[in-house]
Scaffold this motif. Structure first.
Motif, mmCIF file in Angstrom:
data_model
loop_
_atom_site.group_PDB
_atom_site.id
_atom_site.type_symbol
_atom_site.label_atom_id
_atom_site.label_comp_id
_atom_site.label_asym_id
_atom_site.label_seq_id
_atom_site.Cartn_x
_atom_site.Cartn_y
_atom_site.Cartn_z
ATOM 1 N N PRO A 69 -31.023 -27.463 -21.023
ATOM 2 C CA PRO A 69 -31.469 -28.701 -21.422
ATOM 3 C C PRO A 69 -32.545 -28.602 -22.481
ATOM 4 O O PRO A 69 -33.184 -27.907 -22.532
ATOM 5 N N ASP A 70 -32.773 -29.782 -23.271
ATOM 6 C CA ASP A 70 -33.834 -29.903 -24.352
ATOM 7 C C ASP A 70 -35.304 -29.819 -23.830
ATOM 8 O O ASP A 70 -36.115 -29.473 -24.484
ATOM 9 N N VAL A 71 -35.226 -30.181 -22.566
ATOM 10 C CA VAL A 71 -36.637 -30.350 -21.865
ATOM 11 C C VAL A 71 -36.797 -29.637 -20.695
ATOM 12 O O VAL A 71 -35.830 -29.404 -19.815
ATOM 13 N N LEU A 72 -37.872 -28.536 -20.438
ATOM 14 C CA LEU A 72 -38.123 -27.772 -19.430
ATOM 15 C C LEU A 72 -38.444 -28.658 -18.220
ATOM 16 O O LEU A 72 -39.659 -29.148 -18.309
ATOM 17 N N ILE A 124 -44.056 -26.216 -24.168
ATOM 18 C CA ILE A 124 -43.998 -26.116 -25.774
ATOM 19 C C ILE A 124 -43.378 -24.931 -26.096
ATOM 20 O O ILE A 124 -42.524 -24.932 -27.209
ATOM 21 N N GLN A 125 -43.666 -23.829 -25.486
ATOM 22 C CA GLN A 125 -42.919 -22.468 -26.011
ATOM 23 C C GLN A 125 -41.388 -22.839 -25.784
ATOM 24 O O GLN A 125 -40.536 -22.200 -26.626
ATOM 25 N N LYS A 130 -36.014 -23.213 -27.977
ATOM 26 C CA LYS A 130 -34.796 -24.017 -28.313
ATOM 27 C C LYS A 130 -34.482 -24.816 -29.882
ATOM 28 O O LYS A 130 -33.763 -25.375 -29.989
ATOM 29 N N ARG A 131 -35.784 -24.775 -30.321
ATOM 30 C CA ARG A 131 -35.680 -25.418 -31.588
ATOM 31 C C ARG A 131 -35.505 -26.776 -31.712
ATOM 32 O O ARG A 131 -34.864 -27.433 -32.683
ATOM 33 N N VAL A 132 -35.955 -27.601 -30.634
ATOM 34 C CA VAL A 132 -35.870 -28.710 -30.332
ATOM 35 C C VAL A 132 -36.566 -29.871 -31.566
ATOM 36 O O VAL A 132 -35.894 -30.545 -32.284
ATOM 37 N N SER A 282 -31.240 -15.873 -21.073
ATOM 38 C CA SER A 282 -32.030 -14.700 -21.090
ATOM 39 C C SER A 282 -32.917 -14.661 -21.923
ATOM 40 O O SER A 282 -34.120 -14.064 -21.679
ATOM 41 N N GLN A 283 -32.629 -15.079 -23.219
ATOM 42 C CA GLN A 283 -33.754 -15.198 -24.499
ATOM 43 C C GLN A 283 -34.740 -16.071 -24.082
ATOM 44 O O GLN A 283 -35.741 -15.934 -24.381
ATOM 45 N N VAL A 284 -34.463 -17.322 -23.554
ATOM 46 C CA VAL A 284 -35.437 -18.298 -23.225
ATOM 47 C C VAL A 284 -36.358 -17.814 -22.232
ATOM 48 O O VAL A 284 -37.598 -17.963 -22.200
ATOM 49 N N LYS A 285 -35.914 -17.195 -21.087
ATOM 50 C CA LYS A 285 -36.733 -16.423 -20.124
ATOM 51 C C LYS A 285 -37.729 -15.492 -20.710
ATOM 52 O O LYS A 285 -38.783 -15.430 -20.402
#
Length: 576
Positions: A69-72, A124-125, A130-132, A282-285
């Protein structure tokens, strides 16, 4: 996704801690480690730090959902672990109230610095990965440009009517003929612009279209020349009318550019969306782990700089920073390093944010994210921790923006520093002396040798010929000072010593002579004659106004009233 109890993440660490306790008891009792089959304490202590950050890394991994999702989403029960290093262990209980109080204080609005915690940095990261925000910026840009295109016909029509009116008013009977000529020119100009763009971007389609474009260009030139020839008969009005025609021409070209911008933005949005689709969990992690490891590395660096063992977990009581302390220390540093934020980096990125993170040690500057990283626990004075981070910021600005002019001067202009062979040793010496100046000399306590102290007073400290300047005035240029002067004068300043004092400072910078500044500061003193800040500045302004007798009087009164500090020493020097 990370849910439920924190215990599962820190079970392994708690097992290590329990074993360490048993090992330390065995060592104290002189027991046989080999016989008992347990490691020695030194073998386990390194595992504690690795276990702590390993548990933090597992939490971060589990925060990432497969659907991205767009928000962590960070469950509230995990925030104390991430933000303060708190986990279920009785040795951590001592810090709870202190860090919760810090967190609460940081939620206030209107803080001078932006304040973050580790969860904020992770969010923020996540958004950056995600380039939101990038997509939102592009969508906003497209909407803004589309609105401008939508409003364009109205804007052109208003300008067109205004142009017709000017032509008719200026030329009288001839005006109608010129308006008709202008309409004919405009009728040709719009298709010409469209074909010109096509010719530049994709090329014209065959000989017939090229001939059509050539004819259109020639007809347009003829129509424009006809207008020019006719206007030549009215030389007094020609320039004014042609200026209006030029505005119409510019407006039509502006529409074309706006249309190009929409097309370019659409292409960027399409490309961005496709790249976002390709981002995997996996990239986000990996990116979030990178952000966490960056914090871990900086906290470790901060601990080593003050020669203590790195410790992310609050397992032993120590001093805990407060927001009030950190902000007071930052204000102190700005007071004695008034040009700290007068650089191109601030204009581009703004002041660095303050981020509080688990750990113990001195503060560090995170140049990748423009943040002053402050560990929650400090081994000594919080001022030293904050000053260490600010000093690293100054060094980074000197390297990135000023081509090392400050460090080169520090090396070249101080005799002892010429002996330092490497730039690294020079930088290390600068950090040591910067801390000495800010934590000792600024309070009137001798620390540096005379030559080094003189260098800091020349390159870093406030000019002794300037008044003590509050943060809101510091660094303002002439227009900024004039604007603030106007604001102060709008709010009943005549009987307000603070406002009069502020006006005196502003005039001391704006006016070559200090007569008006002296008038304001004298009025401020009549209303508040026991304010050391006003007394000091009265001394500075009197000296600038060439009233040396008055200056000595004010400085003398200041020295008797004020606590010992760098300012009191400057006042004593100024009395001579």
């Amino acid at each position: 996704m990370a849910t439920g109890s924190v215990d599962k993440y820190f079970k392994e660490l708690n097992d290590i801690l329990a074993l360490l306790k048993k090992s330390e008891e065995t060592e104290a009792a002189g027991g046989d480690f080999e016989k008992l089959g347990i490691p020695k304490p030194f073998e386990l202590r390194d595992k504690v730090e690795r276990g702590f950050w390993g548990a933090m890394s597992k939490i971060v991994d589990d925060l990432v959902q497969d659907e991205l999702p767009d928000v962590l989403d960070i469950p509230p029960e995990l925030e104390p672990a991430l933000n303060f290093g708190l986990f279920p262990n009785p040795d951590c209980e001592w810090i709870k109230d202190k860090v919760f109080s810090l967190y609460s204080a940081c939620q206030k609005q209107g803080l001078v610095y932006k304040v973050l915690f580790l969860t904020d940095a992770l969010k923020i990261q996540y958004r950056e990965t995600k380039r939101v925000d990038k997509l939102k910026e592009l969508e906003t840009e497209k909407t803004r440009t589309s609105d401008a295109i939508k409003n364009h016909p109205v804007d052109v029509e208003e300008l067109r009517k205004e142009t017709y009116g000017v032509i008719t008013e200026r030329l009288g009977p001839t005006g109608k003929a010129v308006v008709d000529m202008f309409k004919n020119w405009e009728r040709l100009f719009l298709p010409y612009l469209a074909m010109e763009r096509k010719a530049k971007e994709i090329g014209l389609n065959g000989r017939e279209e090229i001939l059509k474009f050539t004819k259109l260009k020639n007809d347009l030139s003829t129509a424009r020349q006809l207008i020019g020839t006719t206007l030549s008969k009215a030389p007094d009005h020609k320039a004014h009318i042609e200026d209006y025609i030029g505005k119409i021409e510019h407006k039509h070209k502006e529409l074309q550019e706006l249309q190009k911008d929409v097309e370019r933005t659409d292409d960027l949005i399409y490309k961005e969306k496709n790249e976002v689709k390709a981002i995997s969990a996996s990239q986000v992690k990996e990116e979030l782990r990178g952000a966490l490891n960056n914090v871990k590395g900086l906290v470790t660096l901060g601990a080593r700089k003050c020669k203590i063992t790195p410790s992310g977990a609050p397992l032993k009581p120590a001093k805990v920073v407060t927001l009030e302390q950190v902000f007071k220390n930052l204000e102190h540093l700005e007071e004695f390093d008034p040009r700290l934020y007068d650089n191109r980096k601030v204009k581009k990125l703004g002041r660095p944010a303050v981020i509080f993170v688990p750990g113990i040690g001195n503060g560090v500057y995170d140049y990748q994210n423009n943040r002053l990283l402050i560990p929650l626990m400090v081994p000594k004075d919080p001022l030293e921790s904050v000053a260490a981070a600010v000093c690293m910021y100054r060094d980074d600005v000197d390297q990135q923006v000023n081509e090392r002019s400050m460090i080169n001067s520090f090396r070249k202009d101080i005799k002892e520093n010429k002996k330092l062979r490497s730039i690294l040793k020079v930088r290390q010496q600068f950090v040591k002396d910067y801390l000495g100046f800010m934590t000792k000399e600024a309070y009137g306590l001798p620390k540096l040798d005379k030559e080094t102290k003189n260098w800091f007073e020349w390159q870093i400290a406030p000019s002794k010929s300037d008044p003590k300047t509050p943060r809101e005035i510091r660094g303002l240029n002439s227009s900024g000072l004039k604007k603030m002067k106007t604001e102060v004068e709008q709010n009943g300043w005549e009987k307000d010593p603070k406002a009069l004092h502020k006006l005196a400072i502003i005039h001391s910078y704006l006016d070559e002579k200090a007569d008006q500044a002296l008038e304001f500061i004298t009025k401020a003193l009549k209303l508040d004659n026991a304010n050391p800040e006003i007394l000091y500045n009265a001394g500075v302004i009197s000296k600038k106004a060439n009233r040396k007798d008055l200056s000595r009087e004010f400085f003398g009164r200041y020295v008797k009233m004020a606590e010992q500090s760098w300012w009191s020493k400057k006042a004593q020097e100024m009395m001579r």
